[in-house]
Design an enzyme around this catalytic site. Structure first.
Site, short mmCIF file in Angstrom:
data_model
loop_
_atom_site.label_atom_id
_atom_site.label_comp_id
_atom_site.label_asym_id
_atom_site.label_seq_id
_atom_site.Cartn_x
_atom_site.Cartn_y
_atom_site.Cartn_z
N ASP A 26 87.71 -48.46 -31.37
CA ASP A 26 86.84 -49.59 -31.07
C ASP A 26 87.66 -50.85 -30.83
OD1 ASP A 26 84.51 -50.93 -30.65
OD2 ASP A 26 83.86 -50.94 -32.75
N GLY A 29 87.10 -53.88 -25.63
CA GLY A 29 86.46 -54.99 -24.92
C GLY A 29 86.92 -56.33 -25.47
N ARG A 30 86.94 -56.44 -26.82
CA ARG A 30 87.37 -57.70 -27.45
C ARG A 30 88.83 -57.99 -27.15
NH1 ARG A 30 84.97 -56.04 -33.04
NH2 ARG A 30 84.51 -54.21 -31.78
N TRP A 31 89.64 -56.95 -27.11
CA TRP A 31 91.07 -57.11 -26.82
C TRP A 31 91.24 -57.71 -25.41
CZ3 TRP A 31 94.74 -55.45 -23.34
CH2 TRP A 31 96.08 -55.51 -23.74
N GLU A 73 75.50 -42.66 -26.19
CA GLU A 73 74.87 -44.00 -26.08
C GLU A 73 75.64 -44.92 -25.12
OE1 GLU A 73 75.32 -42.41 -29.14
OE2 GLU A 73 73.23 -41.77 -29.01
N ASN A 74 76.88 -44.55 -24.81
CA ASN A 74 77.68 -45.41 -23.92
C ASN A 74 77.13 -45.46 -22.48
OD1 ASN A 74 80.91 -44.74 -25.51
ND2 ASN A 74 79.50 -46.45 -25.82
N LEU A 195 79.47 -45.32 -38.40
CA LEU A 195 79.88 -44.04 -37.84
C LEU A 195 79.51 -43.89 -36.37
CD1 LEU A 195 81.37 -41.67 -39.04
CD2 LEU A 195 79.24 -40.80 -39.94
N GLU A 207 87.20 -39.04 -45.69
CA GLU A 207 87.62 -40.36 -46.19
C GLU A 207 87.57 -41.33 -45.01
OE1 GLU A 207 88.39 -41.10 -49.33
OE2 GLU A 207 87.99 -39.04 -49.94
C1 FPP Z 1 85.16 -48.89 -27.66
O1 FPP Z 1 85.57 -50.21 -27.45
C2 FPP Z 1 85.85 -47.98 -26.76
C3 FPP Z 1 85.24 -47.12 -25.90
C4 FPP Z 1 83.78 -46.98 -25.80
C5 FPP Z 1 86.02 -46.29 -24.97
C6 FPP Z 1 87.26 -45.65 -25.51
C7 FPP Z 1 88.05 -45.14 -24.38
C8 FPP Z 1 89.41 -45.22 -24.29
C9 FPP Z 1 90.29 -45.72 -25.36
C10 FPP Z 1 90.13 -44.82 -23.06
C11 FPP Z 1 90.04 -43.42 -22.59
C12 FPP Z 1 90.27 -42.38 -23.60
C13 FPP Z 1 91.10 -41.32 -23.47
C14 FPP Z 1 91.07 -40.23 -24.49
C15 FPP Z 1 92.06 -41.21 -22.38
P1 FPP Z 1 84.48 -51.27 -26.99
O2 FPP Z 1 84.43 -51.27 -25.50
O3 FPP Z 1 83.18 -50.99 -27.65
O4 FPP Z 1 85.12 -52.61 -27.52
P2 FPP Z 1 84.33 -53.91 -28.00
O5 FPP Z 1 83.50 -53.49 -29.18
O6 FPP Z 1 85.44 -54.84 -28.37
O7 FPP Z 1 83.52 -54.38 -26.84
#
Ligand code: FPP
Length: 241
Positions: A26, A29-31, A73-74, A195, A207
């Site tokens: 997670d 997006g914030r990064w 949900e994404n 979760l 854990e």
């Molecule tokens: C959550 O951060 C991240 C995701 C929904 C996507 C994760 C996908 C990757 C790391 C890249 C692809 C994966 C692989 C295995 C190659 P967020 O977007 O919810 O961040 P935020 O909460 O800061 O907005």
């Protein structure tokens, strides 16, 4: 003083590693927002973190790591972000399959086919299949994954006789994670303490480790800290120590 990588590594007991680590990645997006860049830039950087995390898993001798890459949900995110995430996974796999084979890694995709294009599914499944003769660490990518859907889909496939004979021990054999041990440790980055529909059934005795570090900044040192924290816990599985 903060410990460096080697000091942390020296503290780790390689005989007491979790067999299976689940990771809720997670904070991409914030990064990106902190850098005034588009969200997909954060996801791309997040994919680089996956690479170094897998590398460390192999170095340490972890058996299973499951990355939560896209939840059921994404789909509710803006269309360009969804498309970008689907494309990123495919491109990442194209690039990484030779490395995964070199490192003897088995790649498995966990999730639903619902909503995904047939051609796309064939491509990503074919890529995963190219690693199935390996016998080293197993990397699971939870993609189009939802714990509730996984449970409901499993039940729908059972016959009345199978339902009558079902037990908490045998139910796991019907899930997408069949054959994979339950996660000993679940890591979530970016400080959120939930979760989010990840490995609901399987996490009964996992854990939890939550860090404020955003996923693109979760480097090998951060992973060692999580593993050391895990090793400081006493696991009781409902019993007493
Ligand atoms: C959550 O951060 C991240 C995701 C929904 C996507 C994760 C996908 C990757 C790391 C890249 C692809 C994966 C692989 C295995 C190659 P967020 O977007 O919810 O961040 P935020 O909460 O800061 O907005």
């Amino acid at each position: 003083m903060a410990k460096d990588y080697q000091e942390l590594l020296d503290l780790l007991d390689l005989q007491k590693l979790p067999k299976h680590v689940g990771i809720i990645m997670d904070g991409n997006g914030r990064w990106a927002k902190q850098r005034r860049r588009p969200r997909l830039y954060g996801h791309r950087q997040g994919a680089k973190s996956v690479r170094s995390n897998v590398e460390l898993g192999v170095e340490l001798g972890l058996k299973y790591i499951t990355y939560y890459a896209f939840s059921t949900e994404n789909w509710n995110r803006p269309e360009d972000e969804v498309k970008g995430l689907l494309k990123l996974l495919k491109e990442h796999l194209i690039k990484e399959i030779p490395n995964l084979n070199k490192q003897n890694i088995v790649l498995k995709l966990l999730g639903s086919e619902q909503g995904l294009d047939k051609g796309y599914l064939n491509e990503i499944n074919d890529m995963a299949r190219q690693t199935h003769r390996n016998n080293g660490m197993q990397v699971n990518i939870a993609f189009n994954y939802g714990g509730r859907l996984e449970i409901v889909e499993a039940i729908k496939k059972l016959s009345p006789k199978e339902i009558a004979e079902l037990s908490p021990e045998s139910f796991g054999d019907h899930l997408w994670t069949a054959g994979i041990p339950d996660p000993d440790l679940i890591i979530r980055t970016s400080g959120e303490m939930r979760l989010s529909n990840f490995l609901l059934w399987q996490s009964a005795y996992s854990e939890f480790y939550v860090t404020n570090t955003l996923w693109p900044d979760f480097d090998k040192k951060e992973m060692l800290k999580a593993l050391l924290n895990y090793q400081s816990r006493t696991r009781k599985f409902g019993g007493i120590a």
